[in-house]
Design an enzyme around this catalytic site. Structure first.
Site, PDB file in Angstrom:
ATOM      1  N   HIS A  96      52.560  49.432  31.942  1.00 52.12           N
ATOM      2  CA  HIS A  96      53.016  50.564  32.768  1.00 52.12           C
ATOM      3  C   HIS A  96      51.982  50.914  33.832  1.00 52.12           C
ATOM      4  CE1 HIS A  96      54.766  54.523  33.755  1.00 52.12           C
ATOM      5  NE2 HIS A  96      53.503  54.934  33.778  1.00 52.12           N
ATOM      6  N   GLU A  97      50.724  51.007  33.433  1.00 51.49           N
ATOM      7  CA  GLU A  97      49.673  51.347  34.401  1.00 51.49           C
ATOM      8  C   GLU A  97      49.519  50.251  35.451  1.00 51.49           C
ATOM      9  OE1 GLU A  97      48.787  54.255  34.520  1.00 51.49           O
ATOM     10  OE2 GLU A  97      49.475  54.873  32.548  1.00 51.49           O
TER      11      GLU A  97
END
Length: 225
Positions: A96-97
């Protein structure tokens, strides 16, 4: 009791429930190991490389659920548990990051807007309540002061709204990569999606909370004109 106050209390309770559920889901899937055995740090580095991103550093930071991407320093900052763990939760968070790093590379408009808003929001989030309180005290003599505070808080609300597509899109990119790279099986992808969905829910609650609070203060201002 004022309707806005009731909404603020209800959203606050929902926020606590979402936070509890988020921690519960992440704790649950932190015990499920990813099939490739890659740690969060390795997942992050692989996703960056697969997307042709070589100028972003993956770092380890303290705290729990403190993971974030810093577009100004070009760093994917992973909490200690995520950085070192080879669980489904760690893979989901790390990807996600990195989704934000991909957004940065392709010039994703909502991310650019959110980044541009950061300096103003940092000031507004710290001073808006102080200015609003002063404005309420001196509303007869300096009514404009109260509305300046409202404008500052509106900036915080705008930031929370812009954050929504940024976070949902990052999760979409993460899940697509986790599937295409065979980093997770189909069952584990479902688990990663559940974890990221609860994480995204915290931003929805934050935006709703900001909206209700903003409307509450606008109502106060209109009633004292």
């Amino acid at each position: 009791m004022n309707v806005n106050w009731i909404l603020i209390i209800v959203i606050g309770l929902v926020g606590l429930l979402v936070q509890w559920k988020l921690k519960s889901v992440f704790a649950k899937y932190s015990k499920v190991l990813s099939p490739g055995g890659l740690t969060g740090a390795q997942i992050a580095q692989k996703m960056l490389n697969d997307n042709g991103i070589y100028d972003v550093q993956v770092t380890c930071i303290k705290g729990q659920l403190t993971d974030h991407y810093d577009p100004t320093k070009k760093t994917v900052n992973l909490s200690e548990d995520v950085y070192r763990s080879n669980s489904v939760s760690a893979a989901a968070v790390a990807a996600h990051e990195c989704g934000h790093a991909v957004q940065h590379k392709v010039g994703y408009a909502p991310l650019r807007l959110r980044t541009a808003l950061v300096p103003a929001v940092n000031i507004s989030s710290k001073l808006s309540m102080f200015v609003i309180i002063l404005g309420m005290i001196f509303i007869e003599a300096f009514p404009v002061l109260f509305w300046v505070g409202i404008a500052m808080f509106a900036m915080v609300f705008l930031f929370s709204v812009v954050t929504l597509p940024v976070e949902f899109n990052a999760s979409k990119r993460a899940l697509a990569w986790l599937q295409s790279s065979n980093s997770l099986s189909q069952a584990e992808l479902g688990q990663a999606k559940e974890a990221l969905s609860w994480a995204a829910s915290t931003y929805v609650v934050a935006a709703l909370s900001s909206l209700v609070t903003l409307l509450y203060y606008i109502g106060i201002g209109n009633s004292r004109r």
